[in-house]
Design a protein around this motif. Structure first.
Motif, PDB file in Angstrom:
ATOM      1  N   UNK A 191      16.231  10.448  32.133  1.00 61.31           N
ATOM      2  CA  UNK A 191      17.159   9.319  32.190  1.00 61.31           C
ATOM      3  C   UNK A 191      17.000   8.550  33.497  1.00 61.31           C
ATOM      4  N   UNK A 192      16.769   9.268  34.606  1.00 62.25           N
ATOM      5  CA  UNK A 192      16.540   8.587  35.890  1.00 62.25           C
ATOM      6  C   UNK A 192      15.240   7.785  35.859  1.00 62.25           C
ATOM      7  N   UNK A 193      14.233   8.297  35.166  1.00 65.78           N
ATOM      8  CA  UNK A 193      12.996   7.535  35.030  1.00 65.78           C
ATOM      9  C   UNK A 193      13.235   6.224  34.280  1.00 65.78           C
ATOM     10  N   UNK A 194      14.015   6.279  33.227  1.00 64.14           N
ATOM     11  CA  UNK A 194      14.327   5.057  32.494  1.00 64.14           C
ATOM     12  C   UNK A 194      15.193   4.115  33.330  1.00 64.14           C
ATOM     13  N   UNK A 195      16.052   4.666  34.163  1.00 63.28           N
ATOM     14  CA  UNK A 195      16.844   3.809  35.053  1.00 63.28           C
ATOM     15  C   UNK A 195      15.938   3.050  36.021  1.00 63.28           C
ATOM     16  N   UNK A 196      14.922   3.736  36.554  1.00 65.94           N
ATOM     17  CA  UNK A 196      13.982   3.055  37.438  1.00 65.94           C
ATOM     18  C   UNK A 196      13.194   1.985  36.684  1.00 65.94           C
ATOM     19  N   UNK A 197      12.768   2.312  35.472  1.00 64.02           N
ATOM     20  CA  UNK A 197      12.056   1.319  34.683  1.00 64.02           C
ATOM     21  C   UNK A 197      12.948   0.118  34.384  1.00 64.02           C
TER      22      UNK A 197
END
Length: 751
Positions: A259-265
């Motif tokens: 989820x944090x990866x998608x937040x960065x994206x």
């Protein structure tokens, strides 16, 4: 030889009985003296030489034996209250009695005569108590009798009191006769305490007083929901792999990282260009209000319009751009329009560049940096959750190892106790031991059987804890199998010094990484809020090109409409000029339409590409708040937050130091406890064997043998607990130093 041995055993048996009888007689005399003293000091009305005998009424069965005690009775309002047979309330037990009120030495069983007489001897006093049912008691293991009756406050057996006046009081040899004071005289050093009423005394609840356990064979040691025939060997490495693959906490932590990866994206997506388009058809009719409107009545126009816009933000320097393009097909009835239909097109480029606020850092770049740090934060949290899961699996694994081995120790204790019971039965048959020794050994067997059941419960609980950590879901087959740990315990603690452990903890602990990430996020906030305190000055500029094309209208083919209205006048003037010999007026100059405007959309877009018709604009836009208190307050709050984070970091480092020190101390203590427990177990085995040999030779008692057996079982359990505690302490040290992943060869993968 055998006859001599039998004779020696009989002599020893006779000598024991003689000693026991003497001890019993002395104990009864001491108890009688203590009771008489207590009664005289309490009532103050018993004359010297008075003997009080209280007989406890037997149970309804006439053959039930009871024990007669010489105790006083107190009668209040027709209710007789008999004190406990052990010792009166507030006094020490009588000499010769142990802590449980059982007389040491041999016990004499006496048959109580039922109290059925209507009165007593002449000169005696009779108290008629209220009838009540006797309360059964658990069998006395030392006396070997049936359950005797322990009176309670709400159900007391019938008692009869016989007082004989003038009878001499027997005083044991070596003791001073207990002479009560005269009537009305208070004994020195004692206060007169009134006897409480029966209703004021606390009631004792009864818990299944009539329950008797039926003899049954030793039950099979099975566990709920587990097929004992389906045994699954499991190593610690396999348990860790299954836990890291199936544990729900690990799965939740892994999804948090994703989820944090998608937040960065998503934060980076703010710089993605945006394309928008608008197409429509429009028709308008405008009434004519002027002679030069170009139409009679109304000017009617219709057009097909298509627009497109491409806009976005630049990743550097905080600039923004916008590109607009439009194409129109326009038809009109205006006679002044030279091109009908006409195809105007336009292309415009706009750019805004901050010069102060937002030049070096803006909110979009802040969100991206925070998202990066949050990804690092969730990664550290994932590692921490992984370490905690590894430690939990290690604890559960070694707890199950201890529980299984402790169950075997308790079963071995039951086996040894049963062997001792059979040995005592043989000695009783030979006349060497008293029958009461069989009862004591039988009680020892029952006690160890209870320990087996408790150990079995621990096995089930610890096994379920381990399955909860490694099973994929509640439908997993591991819930129905019996797990058998295969890894041996580590018997040597690791040689780790405190400086090395502290250095490893400061390098590997995920909590410190999380604290660093939080501090870095605070620095990002400080940078952004400091940027917001600057004035906003933006440089704006635009550049555009236009194109046009169309077909010649009918009016344009016939010439200029304004000039065509004067044709008749010009012809008349030319005619008069000819009659007068003058030159005629020249025709009006024609204004032809340029060739590059004749055509359709292709010609119009060609004009755009050729950049024939362009325009541009450059300017500066200012936005100066008079007081920027919001930005200043946000900056001040971020600075205060930085101080709080620094303080928490110092507190965290101190807590980690305490954690490492405690973990290292636990490891060292566990190693020392293991050595001591092993030595204690070895000594207990030798003591038990020695005590058994002494008992067989007639130089010890069964009590000491059973005590040594209990001590041996406890020592074996302590050794097992020390072994597993050492391995759990090692796992705790790995967690405290943060190297659980390296020690167990675990590679963290977020996919």
């Amino acid at each position: 030889m055998r006859r001599g041995a039998s004779s020696t055993k009989r002599d020893m048996k006779t000598q024991r009985k003689t000693i026991f009888r003497g001890l019993l007689t002395a104990a009864l005399l001491c108890a009688s003296a203590a009771v008489q003293t207590s009664y005289a000091q309490t009532t103050g009305t018993q004359p010297s030489g008075t003997t009080t005998t209280s007989t406890v009424a037997p149970a309804p069965s006439a053959n039930t034996p009871v024990i007669q005690t010489t105790t006083p009775t107190t009668s209040t309002s027709g209710v007789t209250i008999a004190p406990s047979a052990n010792a009166p309330l507030g006094q020490s037990p009588a000499p010769g009695a142990n802590a449980r009120g059982l007389t040491t030495g041999a016990q004499v069983e006496q048959s109580a005569q039922p109290t059925t007489q209507a009165g007593q001897q002449a000169g005696g006093q009779q108290v008629s108590p209220a009838p009540s049912a006797p309360t059964p008691q658990a069998p006395d293991l030392l006396l070997g009798t049936s359950p005797s009756s322990i009176p309670t406050l709400d159900s007391l057996p019938s008692t009869g009191t016989t007082t004989t006046v003038g009878a001499p009081t027997q005083t044991p040899q070596g003791q001073t006769p207990n002479v009560p004071p005269p009537p009305g005289v208070r004994p020195p050093g004692r206060e007169s305490v009134p006897t409480p009423a029966p209703d004021a005394l606390p009631l004792v609840p009864q818990v299944a007083p009539d329950y008797k356990a039926d003899p049954a064979p030793f039950p099979e040691l099975g566990r709920v929901g587990v097929d004992m025939t389906d045994q699954h060997p499991l190593s610690l490495r396999e348990a860790l792999e299954m836990a890291l693959a199936n544990n729900k906490d690990i799965e939740v932590a892994r999804t948090s990282v994703r989820a944090a990866e998608f937040d960065l994206q998503g934060a980076r997506g703010v710089y993605d260009p945006r394309l928008s388009s608008l197409s429509y058809y429009e028709r308008s009719a405008t009434p004519s209000s002027s002679f030069l409107s170009g139409a009679n009545g109304a000017v009617v126009q219709s057009d097909f319009t298509g627009t497109a816009r491409l806009e976005g933000l630049t990743p550097k320097y905080g600039g923004g751009y916008r590109v607009d393009m439009s194409a129109i097909r326009l038809t009109t009835n205006n006679q002044f329009a030279a091109l009908n239909p006409q195809f105007p097109t336009a292309l415009t480029f706009n750019y805004t560049q901050p010069l102060m606020r937002g030049l070096r850092f803006d909110n979009n770049r802040r969100q991206i940096e925070v998202a990066k740090k949050n990804l690092s934060l969730t990664d550290a949290q994932f590692r921490q959750r992984t370490i905690e899961t590894i430690t939990a699996v290690q604890r559960a694994y070694w707890d199950l190892v201890f529980a299984l081995r402790n169950l075997q120790v308790q079963r071995d204790a039951v086996r040894d106790a049963r062997a001792q019971l059979e040995h005592n039965k043989r000695l009783v048959e030979e006349g060497v031991l008293a029958p009461i020794d069989v009862v004591a050994a039988d009680a020892q067997v029952s006690g160890y059987e209870q320990s087996v059941y408790s150990a079995l419960e621990d096995v089930s609980r610890f096994e379920n804890n381990l399955k909860n950590l490694i099973a994929e879901n509640r439908e997993s087959r591991f819930w129905n199998v019996s797990i058998i740990p295969t890894d041996p315990v580590d018997l040597e603690p690791p040689a780790v010094t405190l400086p090395d452990a502290m250095e490893a903890a400061m390098t590997n602990r995920p909590e410190l990484k999380q604290s660093e990430v939080v501090a870095e996020i605070n620095l990002i906030d400080q940078r952004y809020f400091r940027e917001q305190t600057k004035p906003q000055v933006d440089l704006i500029g635009s550049y555009g090109v236009v194109g046009l094309a169309g077909s010649l209208s009918d009016t344009a083919a016939g010439g200029n409409p304004l000039a065509n209205t004067n044709a008749e006048l010009r012809a008349r003037v030319n005619e008069l000029s000819t009659l007068n010999g003058l030159q005629p007026l020249p025709p009006p100059a024609a204004q032809p339409i340029p060739e590059d405007l004749i055509g359709g959309f292709a010609q119009s877009f060609g004009s755009l590409a050729a950049n024939r018709y362009s325009n541009f604009r450059v300017g500066v836009q200012l936005n100066l708040p008079l007081r920027n208190r919001t930005a200043e307050a946000n900056l001040g709050r971020s600075l205060v937050e930085a101080h709080r984070i620094e303080t928490q970091r110092e507190q965290l480092e101190q807590l980690i130091q305490v954690d490492v020190r405690n973990a290292l101390q636990i490891v060292r203590t566990a190693g020392s406890r293991l050595r001591a427990a092993a030595a204690a177990r070895s000594a207990s085995e030798q003591q038990y064997s020695s005590e058994q040999r002494k008992f067989d030779a007639g130089q010890s008692t069964l009590f000491l043998v059973l005590e040594r057996q209990t001590a041996l079982t406890t020592a074996r359990g302590n050794e097992l607990r020390a072994q597993t505690d050492l391995n759990k302490a090692i796992a705790e040290l790995q967690r405290a130093t943060g190297n659980s992943l390296q020690a167990n060869n675990v590679v963290v993968s977020l996919r």
